[in-house]
Design a protein around this motif. Sequence first.
Motif, short mmCIF file in Angstrom:
data_model
loop_
_atom_site.label_atom_id
_atom_site.label_comp_id
_atom_site.label_asym_id
_atom_site.label_seq_id
_atom_site.Cartn_x
_atom_site.Cartn_y
_atom_site.Cartn_z
N UNK A 1 0.72 -1.18 0.09
CA UNK A 1 -0.02 -0.17 -0.04
C UNK A 1 0.79 1.31 -0.16
N UNK A 2 0.58 2.29 -0.67
CA UNK A 2 1.39 3.67 -0.82
C UNK A 2 0.71 4.37 0.23
N UNK A 3 1.99 4.76 0.94
CA UNK A 3 1.70 5.72 1.97
C UNK A 3 2.52 6.87 2.01
N UNK A 4 2.29 7.88 2.84
CA UNK A 4 3.42 8.99 3.11
C UNK A 4 3.75 9.11 4.55
N UNK A 5 5.01 9.19 5.06
CA UNK A 5 5.67 9.26 6.14
C UNK A 5 6.32 10.55 6.33
N UNK A 6 5.50 11.46 7.17
CA UNK A 6 6.18 12.73 7.45
C UNK A 6 7.79 12.42 7.99
N UNK A 7 8.54 13.82 7.97
CA UNK A 7 9.74 13.88 8.39
C UNK A 7 9.76 13.40 10.02
N UNK A 8 10.84 12.72 10.45
CA UNK A 8 11.29 12.42 11.80
C UNK A 8 12.47 12.05 12.10
N UNK A 9 12.89 11.84 13.31
CA UNK A 9 14.08 11.49 13.88
C UNK A 9 14.28 10.22 14.20
N UNK A 10 15.40 9.40 14.01
CA UNK A 10 15.56 8.00 14.50
C UNK A 10 17.03 7.62 15.01
#
Length: 514
Positions: free
Chosen positions: A82-91
């Motif tokens: 499934x195509x999704x969008x991930x907001x910017x984040x830190x890891x």
Amino acid sequence: MQVKNLVILLSFSAALTACHKNKYQKSDVTGWNYNDKNQGGYQVSKATEQATGPGLVFVQGGTYTMGQTDEDVMGNWDNIPKRVTVPSFYMDRTEVANVHYREYIHWLTRIFPPDEEQGQKVLAAALPDTLVWRSELSYNEPLVEYYFRHPSFNNYPVVGVSWRQAHDFCLWRSDRVNEGILMQKGLIASQNVKSQQAEDNFTTKSYLLGLYTPQPGKGVNSKKNPLRDADGRPRATATMEDGLLQPDYRLPFESEWEYAAYGLINQNPRPSRKEGNRGEELQSNKQIYPWAVNVNGLRDTKHGSWQGQFMANFKRGSGDNAGVAGGLNDRAIYTAEVTAFYPNGFGLYNMAGNVSEWVFDVYRPLSNLDFGSNNDDVAPVRGNVYMTIDKNAQGEAERDSMGRVKMRQVTDAESRNRRNYQRGNVINFLDGDSLSNATYGYGQTTLVSDKSRVYKGGSWNDRAYWLSPGTRRFLEEDQSSSTIGFRCAMDRMGSPEGNKRKTGNFWKSKKQTR
């Protein structure tokens, strides 16, 4: 000469007048000055970029195909693409190591002395289960005794930690980072660290709500103290609006972890820094492993091909966990150091192999189908339980025995008139109803329950199939394993492109001519 001096004096006076006029930033809606005690004293901090917390790297968000990227040899079909969008984040750059988790245990034993009943309970709830190394037909006792505590394993990933323990570690880490920031700024005294005991310890939320009052630091009365109250006097307590405190550390969402593991920033041309030119979207090319830059799983460098080299710590085949003496393939019998092997495109180590990692999500085989087509395909996650402060009869917030602000679930009655959600606990949203066509016999015909949490990535004892970020497995949140560790994440505030970047498209304004 006198005329010349007079001109210089007038110029200096004009400069002072200009500086005075520009001292305050004005509101675009009222015209009143910000930070001016003579015009209401509304305090507005200078817009600043979010600082990168200790141990973190920035992961620029984007769109990708979450789920199956290789043949489903396990036959689970629980990761439908499934195509999704991930907001910017830190890891976290690496998995949490033994030395990091021992730091957490050290703090707990200092604040909650183990010779007291409460301290014993707190310590027992936090310690890793070292017995996870035992196996009926293997000799692993040295790992039971020494893996967590011996300095030889300092920088090896901590294991035997349940999802619940990893979640609590993130909470503790958030508070220590923010407490350290306030000490560095001189807003609280370092003596507070020694004076904290039991429930009277620093947590970010209790500090912001005024339930924990630390001893002020030397910087409070300093001229360099940027904090002011409405009357222009130095302020001792920071607020979230001041931009000093960091958001909470937390476990990454499954969609974030999977996106970060691919390191898809390596797939695309770098966007031009000049305004008006745009980079390509970050898209998956159906690669299988985090280190791949093409569908064959090969990675070339300017020094030549790395074909044939082990890029992760995993089990090559039956009975082959490391290769042959004199030429060990991944140089690790069990786990390897958290900085072993080559990082991916985002600079993240061991996103495949070494240890699998807990993520935030509650497991459902068909979660990908449940994610809706509106906002649910942006930052998709299953496991939301909306919380609010649990106030006493006097309407005041209180702390629990751990020093944390007491919270409770949002009730259905409180959510009744909302249009965007109607329940506080939405773990089971679209789960088993006529819209999702999914049913689960919780605790009766299946192991899946509301306490089943997803873990991602292969481990030192897994075959190559599980190294693909699209694969997923689950375990109860109070269980642990010798093959599961974790790393933390943090929300990104502000521009999704990173620090010193603007959001949106900007064009130079043109003067209108008549």
